[in-house]
Design an enzyme around this catalytic site. Structure first.
Site, PDB file in Angstrom:
ATOM      1  N   ASP A 179      -5.414  -3.509  -8.427  1.00  0.00           N
ATOM      2  CA  ASP A 179      -6.278  -2.335  -8.208  1.00  0.00           C
ATOM      3  C   ASP A 179      -7.142  -2.051  -9.440  1.00  0.00           C
ATOM      4  O   ASP A 179      -8.335  -1.765  -9.316  1.00  0.00           O
ATOM      5  CB  ASP A 179      -5.431  -1.079  -7.903  1.00  0.00           C
ATOM      6  CG  ASP A 179      -4.888  -1.082  -6.480  1.00  0.00           C
ATOM      7  OD1 ASP A 179      -5.506  -1.714  -5.597  1.00  0.00           O
ATOM      8  OD2 ASP A 179      -3.840  -0.452  -6.249  1.00  0.00           O
TER       9      ASP A 179
ATOM     10  N   LYS B 251       4.134   1.359  -3.860  1.00  0.00           N
ATOM     11  CA  LYS B 251       3.781   0.557  -5.047  1.00  0.00           C
ATOM     12  C   LYS B 251       4.815   0.680  -6.168  1.00  0.00           C
ATOM     13  O   LYS B 251       5.033  -0.270  -6.908  1.00  0.00           O
ATOM     14  CB  LYS B 251       2.381   0.920  -5.530  1.00  0.00           C
ATOM     15  CG  LYS B 251       1.297   0.490  -4.528  1.00  0.00           C
ATOM     16  CD  LYS B 251      -0.104   0.797  -4.999  1.00  0.00           C
ATOM     17  CE  LYS B 251      -1.101   0.511  -3.873  1.00  0.00           C
ATOM     18  NZ  LYS B 251      -2.476   0.813  -4.222  1.00  0.00           N
TER      19      LYS B 251
ATOM     20  N   THR C 104       0.844  -1.192   0.000  1.00  0.00           N
ATOM     21  CA  THR C 104       0.000   0.000   0.000  1.00  0.00           C
ATOM     22  C   THR C 104       0.883   1.247   0.000  1.00  0.00           C
ATOM     23  O   THR C 104       2.117   1.153  -0.110  1.00  0.00           O
ATOM     24  CB  THR C 104      -1.036  -0.059   1.150  1.00  0.00           C
ATOM     25  OG1 THR C 104      -1.936   1.041   0.995  1.00  0.00           O
ATOM     26  CG2 THR C 104      -0.414  -0.013   2.523  1.00  0.00           C
TER      27      THR C 104
ATOM     28  N   ASN D 182      -7.063  17.521 -12.276  1.00  0.00           N
ATOM     29  CA  ASN D 182      -6.212  17.398 -11.087  1.00  0.00           C
ATOM     30  C   ASN D 182      -5.794  18.785 -10.617  1.00  0.00           C
ATOM     31  O   ASN D 182      -5.624  19.705 -11.418  1.00  0.00           O
ATOM     32  CB  ASN D 182      -4.955  16.562 -11.408  1.00  0.00           C
ATOM     33  CG  ASN D 182      -4.175  16.218 -10.152  1.00  0.00           C
ATOM     34  OD1 ASN D 182      -4.760  15.772  -9.163  1.00  0.00           O
ATOM     35  ND2 ASN D 182      -2.880  16.441 -10.157  1.00  0.00           N
ATOM     36  N   ARG D 183      -5.651  18.921  -9.285  1.00  0.00           N
ATOM     37  CA  ARG D 183      -5.230  20.196  -8.690  1.00  0.00           C
ATOM     38  C   ARG D 183      -3.980  20.715  -9.403  1.00  0.00           C
ATOM     39  O   ARG D 183      -3.889  21.874  -9.757  1.00  0.00           O
ATOM     40  CB  ARG D 183      -4.970  19.943  -7.195  1.00  0.00           C
ATOM     41  CG  ARG D 183      -4.477  21.117  -6.431  1.00  0.00           C
ATOM     42  CD  ARG D 183      -4.334  20.743  -4.976  1.00  0.00           C
ATOM     43  NE  ARG D 183      -3.330  19.684  -4.734  1.00  0.00           N
ATOM     44  CZ  ARG D 183      -2.994  19.227  -3.544  1.00  0.00           C
ATOM     45  NH1 ARG D 183      -3.595  19.708  -2.473  1.00  0.00           N
ATOM     46  NH2 ARG D 183      -2.077  18.279  -3.416  1.00  0.00           N
ATOM     47  N   THR D 184      -3.004  19.838  -9.614  1.00  0.00           N
ATOM     48  CA  THR D 184      -1.789  20.222 -10.335  1.00  0.00           C
ATOM     49  C   THR D 184      -1.926  19.713 -11.768  1.00  0.00           C
ATOM     50  O   THR D 184      -1.747  18.519 -12.032  1.00  0.00           O
ATOM     51  CB  THR D 184      -0.547  19.590  -9.665  1.00  0.00           C
ATOM     52  OG1 THR D 184      -0.634  19.819  -8.258  1.00  0.00           O
ATOM     53  CG2 THR D 184       0.740  20.177 -10.211  1.00  0.00           C
TER      54      THR D 184
HETATM   55  P1  NDP Z   1      -1.294   9.730  -4.462  1.00  0.00           P
HETATM   56  O1  NDP Z   1      -0.585  10.381  -3.330  1.00  0.00           O
HETATM   57  O2  NDP Z   1      -0.524   9.005  -5.498  1.00  0.00           O
HETATM   58  O3  NDP Z   1      -2.159  10.881  -5.244  1.00  0.00           O
HETATM   59  C1  NDP Z   1      -2.895  11.813  -4.526  1.00  0.00           C
HETATM   60  C2  NDP Z   1      -3.774  12.660  -5.472  1.00  0.00           C
HETATM   61  O4  NDP Z   1      -4.647  13.446  -4.662  1.00  0.00           O
HETATM   62  C3  NDP Z   1      -2.986  13.652  -6.353  1.00  0.00           C
HETATM   63  O5  NDP Z   1      -3.660  13.760  -7.592  1.00  0.00           O
HETATM   64  C4  NDP Z   1      -3.108  14.959  -5.548  1.00  0.00           C
HETATM   65  O6  NDP Z   1      -3.061  16.129  -6.345  1.00  0.00           O
HETATM   66  C5  NDP Z   1      -4.500  14.819  -4.991  1.00  0.00           C
HETATM   67  N1  NDP Z   1      -4.739  15.604  -3.770  1.00  0.00           N
HETATM   68  C6  NDP Z   1      -4.206  15.373  -2.545  1.00  0.00           C
HETATM   69  N2  NDP Z   1      -4.691  16.277  -1.660  1.00  0.00           N
HETATM   70  C7  NDP Z   1      -5.554  17.065  -2.345  1.00  0.00           C
HETATM   71  C8  NDP Z   1      -6.381  18.178  -1.974  1.00  0.00           C
HETATM   72  N3  NDP Z   1      -6.413  18.633  -0.724  1.00  0.00           N
HETATM   73  N4  NDP Z   1      -7.161  18.745  -2.938  1.00  0.00           N
HETATM   74  C9  NDP Z   1      -7.141  18.279  -4.206  1.00  0.00           C
HETATM   75  N5  NDP Z   1      -6.372  17.239  -4.621  1.00  0.00           N
HETATM   76  C10 NDP Z   1      -5.594  16.641  -3.687  1.00  0.00           C
HETATM   77  O7  NDP Z   1      -2.400   8.797  -3.770  1.00  0.00           O
HETATM   78  P2  NDP Z   1      -3.057   7.444  -4.334  1.00  0.00           P
HETATM   79  O8  NDP Z   1      -3.518   7.681  -5.735  1.00  0.00           O
HETATM   80  O9  NDP Z   1      -2.194   6.280  -4.069  1.00  0.00           O
HETATM   81  O10 NDP Z   1      -4.344   7.275  -3.362  1.00  0.00           O
HETATM   82  C11 NDP Z   1      -5.417   8.210  -3.398  1.00  0.00           C
HETATM   83  C12 NDP Z   1      -6.607   7.715  -2.571  1.00  0.00           C
HETATM   84  O11 NDP Z   1      -7.140   6.515  -3.091  1.00  0.00           O
HETATM   85  C13 NDP Z   1      -6.268   7.438  -1.099  1.00  0.00           C
HETATM   86  O12 NDP Z   1      -7.270   8.018  -0.307  1.00  0.00           O
HETATM   87  C14 NDP Z   1      -6.312   5.916  -1.002  1.00  0.00           C
HETATM   88  O13 NDP Z   1      -6.730   5.497   0.275  1.00  0.00           O
HETATM   89  C15 NDP Z   1      -7.362   5.574  -2.046  1.00  0.00           C
HETATM   90  N6  NDP Z   1      -7.183   4.197  -2.600  1.00  0.00           N
HETATM   91  C16 NDP Z   1      -8.182   3.272  -2.401  1.00  0.00           C
HETATM   92  C17 NDP Z   1      -8.061   1.985  -2.907  1.00  0.00           C
HETATM   93  C18 NDP Z   1      -9.174   1.005  -2.670  1.00  0.00           C
HETATM   94  O14 NDP Z   1      -8.954  -0.217  -2.816  1.00  0.00           O
HETATM   95  N7  NDP Z   1     -10.363   1.434  -2.336  1.00  0.00           N
HETATM   96  C19 NDP Z   1      -6.889   1.545  -3.678  1.00  0.00           C
HETATM   97  C20 NDP Z   1      -5.885   2.599  -3.847  1.00  0.00           C
HETATM   98  C21 NDP Z   1      -6.066   3.879  -3.319  1.00  0.00           C
HETATM   99  P3  NDP Z   1      -1.659  16.872  -6.710  1.00  0.00           P
HETATM  100  O15 NDP Z   1      -1.137  16.144  -7.908  1.00  0.00           O
HETATM  101  O16 NDP Z   1      -2.091  18.263  -7.010  1.00  0.00           O
HETATM  102  O17 NDP Z   1      -0.778  16.757  -5.508  1.00  0.00           O
END
Ligand code: NDP
Length: 269
Positions: A110, A76, A72, A155-157
């Site tokens: 996933d 990954k 997790t 996406n935010r960024t």
């Molecule tokens: P990453 O850290 O790789 O990506 C995070 C993303 O969230 C980026 O696009 C980031 O944007 C954005 N982000 C973070 N904070 C904010 C905010 N305050 N406002 C707007 N955008 C925001 O995380 P993962 O992709 O690995 O995981 C994301 C979520 O998915 C987690 O909550 C995880 O628990 C869930 N998940 C659930 C699974 C399931 O089986 N149900 C499997 C895998 C993940 P920026 O690029 O701008 O930083």
């Protein structure tokens, strides 16, 4: 909350999840419920691994006789680098969440796990708004594209959304400069915004009335994303079903037997 072992102090076992943090992972409870149901003599531990230590930790777990490991956040990509035999999907999304230690092999469950949870979703037009551009967004983007969805990504960024589309060669995917769900049957939140209880700047008033709002995150209380979607009258789904589906696929890959998905879901609901 799990009993968490540091990898240097990991006990004997057969299966584990590694992460940082890993205390809140529901995987140990979910997998152990399946072992109990099928009367399998296996143990599944939560093992804490710091970034940069994945290789050493997996070496140690292999030495202890572990068979399989789930991976997790945030490991990954490091897990993919460890693998000598990575399936094409894991390579494409640059993320391995399921490892077979003896073979140094990995897969990504996933992406297909996410699609499993959409088996009952039959929109007239396969159109989706994907929010986020991190690791899980890559898996979901590939899954949706392969299932024939037209994708719009916000996406935010924005540069990270551009890198995601280019890196995955997602021809036809549109990058938006606002989170506009107009025309989308499915709105998927893969961001971790809900972890900080942040609201995403979604133009909910433009959402289609019958759309499904899907948050990958799971927790006891509704996330701000799902609260806002419900207020708009949309259908909602959280990430619990995907967690079970990806875990069930790991289980089956390791053991070659179909796990009791209903038992796994009940164990963590
Ligand atoms: P990453 O850290 O790789 O990506 C995070 C993303 O969230 C980026 O696009 C980031 O944007 C954005 N982000 C973070 N904070 C904010 C905010 N305050 N406002 C707007 N955008 C925001 O995380 P993962 O992709 O690995 O995981 C994301 C979520 O998915 C987690 O909550 C995880 O628990 C869930 N998940 C659930 C699974 C399931 O089986 N149900 C499997 C895998 C993940 P920026 O690029 O701008 O930083």
């Amino acid at each position: 909350m799990n009993t968490v072992f540091r990898w240097r102090e990991a006990p004997d076992g057969e299966f584990a999840v590694i992460g940082d943090p890993v205390a809140h992972s529901l995987s140990p409870r979910m997998h152990e419920s399946a072992y109990k149901e099928l009367e399998l003599p296996y143990r599944y531990h939560a093992v804490h691994v710091a970034p940069g230590e994945v290789d050493q930790a997996l070496h140690r777990l292999t030495g202890l006789g572990y068979r399989g490991v789930n991976v997790t956040v945030p490991h990954k990509e490091e897990a993919l680098a460890w693998a000598a035999n990575a399936e094409p999907l894991a390579r494409r999304v640059r993320a391995a969440n399921t490892l077979l230690l003896a073979d140094r092999a990995c897969i990504n469950t996933d992406a297909p796990g996410f699609l499993d949870t959409l088996a009952d979703f039959k929109p007239k037009r396969r159109t989706a708004l994907l929010l986020g551009a991190g690791g899980s967004a890559r898996a979901v983007a590939v899954a949706l594209a392969e299932a024939g969805y037209d994708l719009a990504i916000f996406n935010r960024t924005q540069s990270k959304a551009e890198a995601l589309v280019a890196g995955l060669d997602l021809r036809g995917a549109r990058i938006l400069d606002a989170a506009d769900p107009a025309g989308c049957a499915l709105i998927v939140n893969t961001t971790s915004a809900s972890l900080q209880n942040d609201e995403l700047p979604i133009q909910w008033d433009r959402a289609e009335p019958g759309a499904l709002a899907y948050d990958l995150m799971y927790r006891a209380e509704q996330t701000p994303f799902l609260v806002a979607a419900s207020r708009r009258g949309l259908r909602t789904r959280d990430g619990l079903g995907m967690l079970v589906a990806q875990g069930a696929r790991s289980f089956e890959w390791w053991l070659g037997i179909a796990p009791p998905r209903d038992v796994m879901l009940r164990a963590i609901s």
